[in-house]
Enzyme design. Structure first.
Site, PDB file in Angstrom:
ATOM      1  N   CYS A 134       0.830  -1.211   0.000  1.00 47.89           N
ATOM      2  CA  CYS A 134       0.000   0.000   0.000  1.00 47.89           C
ATOM      3  C   CYS A 134       0.861   1.257   0.000  1.00 47.89           C
ATOM      4  CB  CYS A 134      -0.925  -0.032   1.217  1.00 47.89           C
ATOM      5  SG  CYS A 134      -1.987   1.417   1.305  1.00 47.89           S
ATOM      6  N   CYS A 137      -0.475   4.069   2.152  1.00 53.02           N
ATOM      7  CA  CYS A 137      -0.264   3.935   3.597  1.00 53.02           C
ATOM      8  C   CYS A 137       1.211   4.167   3.963  1.00 53.02           C
ATOM      9  CB  CYS A 137      -0.634   2.534   4.091  1.00 53.02           C
ATOM     10  SG  CYS A 137      -2.086   1.819   3.339  1.00 53.02           S
ATOM     11  N   ASP A 138       2.125   3.642   3.155  1.00 54.70           N
ATOM     12  CA  ASP A 138       3.531   3.585   3.568  1.00 54.70           C
ATOM     13  C   ASP A 138       4.466   4.509   2.790  1.00 54.70           C
ATOM     14  OD1 ASP A 138       2.733   1.621   5.316  1.00 54.70           O
ATOM     15  OD2 ASP A 138       3.177  -0.016   3.936  1.00 54.70           O
TER      16      ASP A 138
END
Ligand SMILES: Cc1cc2nc3c(=O)[nH]c(=O)nc-3n(C[C@H](O)[C@H](O)[C@H](O)COP(=O)(O)OP(=O)(O)OC[C@H]3O[C@@H](n4cnc5c(N)ncnc54)[C@H](O)[C@@H]3O)c2cc1C
Length: 312
Positions: A134, A137-138
């Site tokens: 992701c 997200c990261d």
């Protein structure tokens, strides 16, 4: 004694919550079981540009919070639980979760899908240590770093574009010599100076001890191998349907997606399915919502027929 619901919806993504708005308005007693945060996999991205009615785009967290409020407004109850099994007991469906057991006259399965893995030896060990599924997200953890994205669909390309906000360079590794998916996203990829596409390429090996260090890439046309030193690898090679808990209960296709009719009925009378978990949904929010609505209407019709015994 267990409370009996008219319908139990498994999964609070776009499909499940759209279904709940309609079953609630049909005055059906509705329970949604969700293993995580209501909203579904769209929460893994930061912005959606193609959901109808939002010409300026929409933040998924806000959109899905409105879905939840809308479902609750019409009476749906949302419980946090992961469903492990569904079985028939008399006239009712018994839904077994980690925390409790629930009883329903009909069930809608709307459990969506999860990231597919490459299946390489170091993949699991280095997840969270350079490997991610992701970018949204990261991505921020990879500021001023060099990363690669593997995959060639819309998800992979959107991830690559997003990562250019943080990273110095983004290599896109794709096993074919062209992309599939939306042309507008492809145009942005080709216009972005930070992105280099490695066509006809597959990852042979992931290397690193405590963190990702490099990957070996094989060109499938000329069979050459090249080593690429990278700080981050974002894997975006598709999704697998979350259907393990209904194996043997409902018919599935070769991809293990639940086979549904146009009305979202499954091979089990009383069990319906909607969204990405089915073989009838092109993995988009709008289509997930549409199939959720169709499933809710079919449940209402099914329960009305049960309540009205035929004359013969
Ligand atoms: C990074 C990313 C970006 C995307 N961008 C876009 C976009 O721009 N536009 C677009 O239209 N679509 C986009 N999509 C696709 C879109 O998110 C999906 O098509 C849509 O969310 C599918 O909805 P769904 O309700 O079928 O499933 P999901 O959204 O997957 O929801 C399923 C829910 O079921 C829950 N669940 C699963 N198993 C269980 C269980 N056993 N018990 C209880 N709960 C369970 C899950 O936790 C989840 O909340 C994107 C997807 C990703 C991953």
């Amino acid at each position: 004694m267990t409370e009996t619901y008219d319908v139990i919806i498994i999964g609070a993504g776009p499909a499940g919550m759209a279904a709940a708005i309609y079953t609630g308005r049909a005055r059906l007693k509705t329970l949604i079981l969700e293993k995580g945060m209501p909203g579904g996999q769209i929460l893994l991205t930061d912005f959606v540009e193609n959901y109808p009615g939002f010409p300026e785009g929409v933040v998924p967290f806000e959109l899905m919070d409105n879905f939840r409020k809308h479902a609750e407004k019409f009476g749906a109850k949302i419980e946090t639980d992961e469903v492990k099994e569904i079985r028939k007991e008399g006239e009712l469906w018994h839904v077994v979760g980690n925390k409790g057991e629930y009883s329903g006259r009909a069930v809608i399965i709307a459990t969506g899908s999860s990231y597919r893995k490459l299946g390489l030896p170091e993949e699991v060990e280095l997840t969270g240590r350079g490997i991610s599924y992701c970018g949204t997200c990261d991505g921020a953890f990879f500021k001023d770093r060099e990363v690669a994205v593997v995959g060639g669909g819309d998800h992979a390309l959107t991830e690559a574009l997003f990562l250019t906000k943080f990273c110095t360079s983004v290599k896109v590794i794709h096993r074919r010599d062209e992309f599939r998916g939306e042309k507008i996203i492809q145009e942005r990829i080709f216009a972005n100076e930070k992105i280099e596409v490695l066509w006809d390429s597959v990852i042979e090996e992931i290397k690193g001890k405590d963190k990702l260090e490099s990957i070996s890439i094989r060109n499938v046309k000329d069979e050459t191998i090249r080593e690429l030193k990278i700080d981050g690898l974002f894997i975006s090679v598709g999704m697998d349907p979350n259907t393990s808990f209904v194996k043997g209960l409902v018919e599935m296709d070769e991809m293990e997606q639940i086979k549904v009719s146009q009305k979202m009925t499954t091979s089990q009378p009383g069990i319906f399915a909607a969204g990405d978990v089915t073989n009838a949904c092109p993995e988009q929010m709008a289509t997930a919502v549409g199939t959720g609505v169709a499933a809710a209407l079919a449940v209402d019709e099914y329960l009305s027929r049960l309540a009205t015994p035929s004359a013969d």
